[in-house]
Design a protein around this motif. Structure first.
Motif, mmCIF file in Angstrom:
data_model
loop_
_atom_site.group_PDB
_atom_site.id
_atom_site.type_symbol
_atom_site.label_atom_id
_atom_site.label_comp_id
_atom_site.label_asym_id
_atom_site.label_seq_id
_atom_site.Cartn_x
_atom_site.Cartn_y
_atom_site.Cartn_z
ATOM 1 N N SER A 126 -5.200 3.372 10.269
ATOM 2 C CA SER A 126 -4.937 2.211 9.414
ATOM 3 C C SER A 126 -4.678 1.000 10.301
ATOM 4 C CB SER A 126 -3.723 2.473 8.519
ATOM 5 O OG SER A 126 -2.558 2.645 9.320
ATOM 6 N N GLY A 127 -4.574 -0.180 9.676
ATOM 7 C CA GLY A 127 -4.277 -1.397 10.431
ATOM 8 C C GLY A 127 -5.526 -2.221 10.718
ATOM 9 N N LYS A 150 -8.181 6.057 -6.004
ATOM 10 C CA LYS A 150 -8.260 5.456 -4.662
ATOM 11 C C LYS A 150 -9.393 6.144 -3.929
ATOM 12 C CE LYS A 150 -5.207 4.217 -0.841
ATOM 13 N NZ LYS A 150 -3.793 4.093 -0.501
ATOM 14 N N LEU A 208 1.859 13.548 3.041
ATOM 15 C CA LEU A 208 2.307 13.300 1.660
ATOM 16 C C LEU A 208 3.675 13.888 1.316
ATOM 17 C CD1 LEU A 208 -1.147 13.742 -0.138
ATOM 18 C CD2 LEU A 208 -0.016 11.614 0.503
ATOM 19 N N GLY A 210 -0.378 -2.866 3.844
ATOM 20 C CA GLY A 210 0.076 -1.554 4.283
ATOM 21 C C GLY A 210 0.787 -1.563 5.621
ATOM 22 N N THR A 211 0.073 -1.154 6.657
ATOM 23 C CA THR A 211 0.638 -0.985 7.993
ATOM 24 C C THR A 211 1.435 -2.206 8.464
ATOM 25 O OG1 THR A 211 -1.124 0.561 8.553
ATOM 26 C CG2 THR A 211 -0.039 -0.517 10.400
ATOM 27 N N LYS A 256 5.035 5.666 -2.563
ATOM 28 C CA LYS A 256 4.477 6.796 -1.801
ATOM 29 C C LYS A 256 3.957 7.887 -2.738
ATOM 30 C CE LYS A 256 3.977 9.635 1.717
ATOM 31 N NZ LYS A 256 2.763 9.477 2.518
ATOM 32 N N GLY A 257 2.951 8.634 -2.289
ATOM 33 C CA GLY A 257 2.326 9.670 -3.114
ATOM 34 C C GLY A 257 3.296 10.726 -3.640
ATOM 35 N N ASN A 291 1.565 6.334 -6.954
ATOM 36 C CA ASN A 291 0.454 7.021 -6.294
ATOM 37 C C ASN A 291 0.657 8.525 -6.492
ATOM 38 O OD1 ASN A 291 -0.596 8.361 -3.578
ATOM 39 N ND2 ASN A 291 -1.656 6.411 -3.752
ATOM 40 N N GLY A 345 -5.843 -3.132 6.719
ATOM 41 C CA GLY A 345 -5.695 -4.090 7.806
ATOM 42 C C GLY A 345 -5.308 -5.495 7.414
ATOM 43 N N ASN A 353 -1.683 8.152 11.261
ATOM 44 C CA ASN A 353 -0.606 8.932 10.663
ATOM 45 C C ASN A 353 -1.151 10.202 10.053
ATOM 46 O OD1 ASN A 353 -0.039 9.216 7.533
ATOM 47 N ND2 ASN A 353 -1.242 7.332 7.830
ATOM 48 N N ILE A 364 -9.241 0.573 0.765
ATOM 49 C CA ILE A 364 -9.640 1.889 1.218
ATOM 50 C C ILE A 364 -8.405 2.673 1.688
ATOM 51 C CG2 ILE A 364 -11.903 1.096 1.942
ATOM 52 C CD1 ILE A 364 -11.033 1.242 4.837
ATOM 53 N N ALA A 370 0.839 -1.203 0.000
ATOM 54 C CA ALA A 370 0.000 0.000 0.000
ATOM 55 C C ALA A 370 0.873 1.251 0.000
ATOM 56 C CB ALA A 370 -0.924 -0.014 1.217
ATOM 57 N N SER A 371 0.453 2.220 -0.780
ATOM 58 C CA SER A 371 1.222 3.461 -0.900
ATOM 59 C C SER A 371 1.525 4.068 0.466
ATOM 60 C CB SER A 371 0.414 4.464 -1.735
ATOM 61 O OG SER A 371 1.076 5.708 -1.754
ATOM 62 N N GLY A 372 2.775 4.493 0.639
ATOM 63 C CA GLY A 372 3.177 5.179 1.861
ATOM 64 C C GLY A 372 3.675 4.258 2.952
ATOM 65 N N ASN A 400 -4.571 9.385 -5.634
ATOM 66 C CA ASN A 400 -4.981 9.565 -4.245
ATOM 67 C C ASN A 400 -5.949 10.734 -4.153
ATOM 68 O OD1 ASN A 400 -5.303 9.780 -1.533
ATOM 69 N ND2 ASN A 400 -3.150 10.165 -1.051
HETATM 70 C C1 LIG Z 1 2.336 5.931 7.094
HETATM 71 C C2 LIG Z 1 1.305 5.848 6.008
HETATM 72 C C3 LIG Z 1 1.476 6.617 4.844
HETATM 73 C C4 LIG Z 1 0.529 6.557 3.824
HETATM 74 N N1 LIG Z 1 0.708 7.297 2.675
HETATM 75 C C5 LIG Z 1 -0.187 7.209 1.659
HETATM 76 C C6 LIG Z 1 0.025 7.919 0.431
HETATM 77 O O1 LIG Z 1 1.033 8.601 0.221
HETATM 78 N N2 LIG Z 1 -0.940 7.810 -0.536
HETATM 79 C C7 LIG Z 1 -2.068 7.037 -0.372
HETATM 80 O O2 LIG Z 1 -2.909 6.968 -1.270
HETATM 81 N N3 LIG Z 1 -2.265 6.322 0.772
HETATM 82 C C8 LIG Z 1 -1.351 6.401 1.774
HETATM 83 N N4 LIG Z 1 -1.549 5.668 2.926
HETATM 84 C C9 LIG Z 1 -2.729 4.778 3.035
HETATM 85 C C10 LIG Z 1 -2.360 3.320 2.701
HETATM 86 O O3 LIG Z 1 -1.891 3.199 1.387
HETATM 87 C C11 LIG Z 1 -3.581 2.382 2.908
HETATM 88 O O4 LIG Z 1 -4.620 2.788 2.038
HETATM 89 C C12 LIG Z 1 -4.106 2.378 4.334
HETATM 90 O O5 LIG Z 1 -3.056 2.496 5.271
HETATM 91 C C13 LIG Z 1 -4.943 1.140 4.662
HETATM 92 O O6 LIG Z 1 -4.172 -0.042 4.591
HETATM 93 P P1 LIG Z 1 -3.478 -0.737 5.888
HETATM 94 O O7 LIG Z 1 -4.526 -0.764 6.969
HETATM 95 O O8 LIG Z 1 -3.029 -2.066 5.450
HETATM 96 O O9 LIG Z 1 -2.334 0.163 6.266
HETATM 97 C C14 LIG Z 1 -0.613 5.715 3.971
HETATM 98 C C15 LIG Z 1 -0.752 4.944 5.128
HETATM 99 C C16 LIG Z 1 0.182 4.994 6.136
HETATM 100 C C17 LIG Z 1 -0.002 4.126 7.358
#
Ligand SMILES: Cc1cc2nc3c(=O)[nH]c(=O)nc-3n(C[C@H](O)[C@H](O)[C@H](O)COP(=O)(O)O)c2cc1C
Length: 311
Positions: free
Chosen positions: A223-224, A172, A80, A272-273, A52-53, A106, A251, A76, A198, A27-29, A134
């Motif tokens: 997130s998570g 997204k 961006l 992601g997380t 990352k975005g 992204n 998650g 978080n 999401i 997942a991005s970021g 995004n």
């Molecule tokens: C530290 C962090 C940075 C993130 N940066 C971006 C981002 O740059 N662009 C984006 O579309 N989503 C970003 N996200 C969202 C994640 O890509 C993902 O949609 C979201 O965390 C849900 O997935 P997860 O629960 O597995 O982390 C970020 C999430 C985290 C935790």
């Protein structure tokens, strides 16, 4: 059901024109630009690398502290931070190209024109396989969630980016909307090739001793594990009207949650997380999906996507 105990399972998936050898990306970021994780995990095994975005120019993001662990996940408000298109192409694309893995970039902007310009410039960068738009980040005032919570804005933005590039487009979607189906239709009618969902959910944490918000930005994105069941429901609802493939996230901590997403209707998933806890979790997810398919006599992902039984 066929006997596939000894057969090769076909894990390949076409995500709106992006040919992935398996349905798992990051997942991005949460995975930098890939190279930060290269010493920890074999990134060449991933179905795609999502970075990352990126906006047009360099961007500093929000002041610290910008992340905090909470029960069931993390908040978080990175805001961006990124190197901009030129910096990304120069500093990070050489490594990404060397992996041979599809690269999903992204992107974001403060208005429609910036999104379109970023897309146009990335179309000329060798090795970029697709763009994830995004339109749902809760952590920037300049753009993000404000775009994603109005279906007319989503349609206009996706259409503008569509005119700017031939690359596969994956908007997204924002999770904090009353009816996700309206946004699915808006995005796909405007030219989306796939949808991703999401993003984090708008959230807040307060330090009870100082009585102050923990994040400098005051609010952030959750997130998570905590958001996983919310995401499963949104993917399931979106899949009812989606005519393009869905990339699901939220998650995923291991193969079980990824399989749940696919049963709900996702064609592919992003971890992601969980990368912050175990950098190799995505590889475990790939192996776990394959083992599940073998155990359930499935020869290809088409038999898994949308196979939830709801009678
Ligand atoms: C530290 C962090 C940075 C993130 N940066 C971006 C981002 O740059 N662009 C984006 O579309 N989503 C970003 N996200 C969202 C994640 O890509 C993902 O949609 C979201 O965390 C849900 O997935 P997860 O629960 O597995 O982390 C970020 C999430 C985290 C935790």
């Amino acid at each position: 059901m066929v006997d596939v105990a000894s057969q090769k399972i076909d894990m390949a998936v076409d995500l709106g024109g992006i040919r992935m050898r398996n349905p798992v990306t990051v997942a991005s970021g949460t995975f930098g630009y890939g190279q930060e994780y290269a010493g920890l995990v074999d990134v060449t095994r991933l179905g795609a690398i999502t970075v990352k975005g990126i906006r047009l120019g360099e961007w500093a993001g929000n002041p610290l502290p910008r992340h905090v662990e909470v029960p069931g996940g993390m908040l978080n408000a990175i805001g961006l931070q990124g190197p901009g298109v030129e910096g990304f192409a120069r500093e990070y694309m050489p490594f990404l190209r060397s992996t041979g893995v599809p690269v999903i970039v992204n992107i974001w902007g403060t208005d429609e024109n910036e999104y379109a310009e970023v897309a146009r410039r990335l179309s000329d960068v060798e090795g970029v396989s697709g763009l994830e738009l995004n339109i749902s980040c809760p952590n920037v005032k300049e753009g993000g969630n404000a775009f994603g919570t109005d279906p007319r804005t989503v349609a206009a933005l996706v259409a503008a980016v569509r005119r700017a590039t031939k690359l596969p487009l994956i908007p997204k979607l924002a999770p904090n909307v009353p009816d996700i189906k309206v946004f699915v239709r808006a995005a796909q009618d405007a030219g989306a090739d796939a949808l991703s969902m999401i993003n984090t959910l708008p959230a807040m944490a307060i330090d009870i001793e100082s009585k102050r918000p923990i994040l400098a930005n005051k609010v952030g994105g959750l997130s998570g594990s905590a958001i996983h069941p919310v995401a499963v429901k949104l993917v399931w609802e979106a899949a009812k009207v989606a005519q393009v493939p869905i990339l699901a996230m939220g998650g995923i901590m291991g193969p079980e949650q990824a399989i749940e997403f696919m049963l709900a209707g996702a064609a592919a998933v992003a971890v992601g997380t969980a990368n912050f806890i175990d950098p190799s979790v995505s590889l475990r997810v790939i192996d776990g999906i394959e083992a599940y398919m073998r155990r359930h006599g499935m020869g290809s992902l088409r038999e898994l996507t949308g196979a939830v039984v709801c009678d």
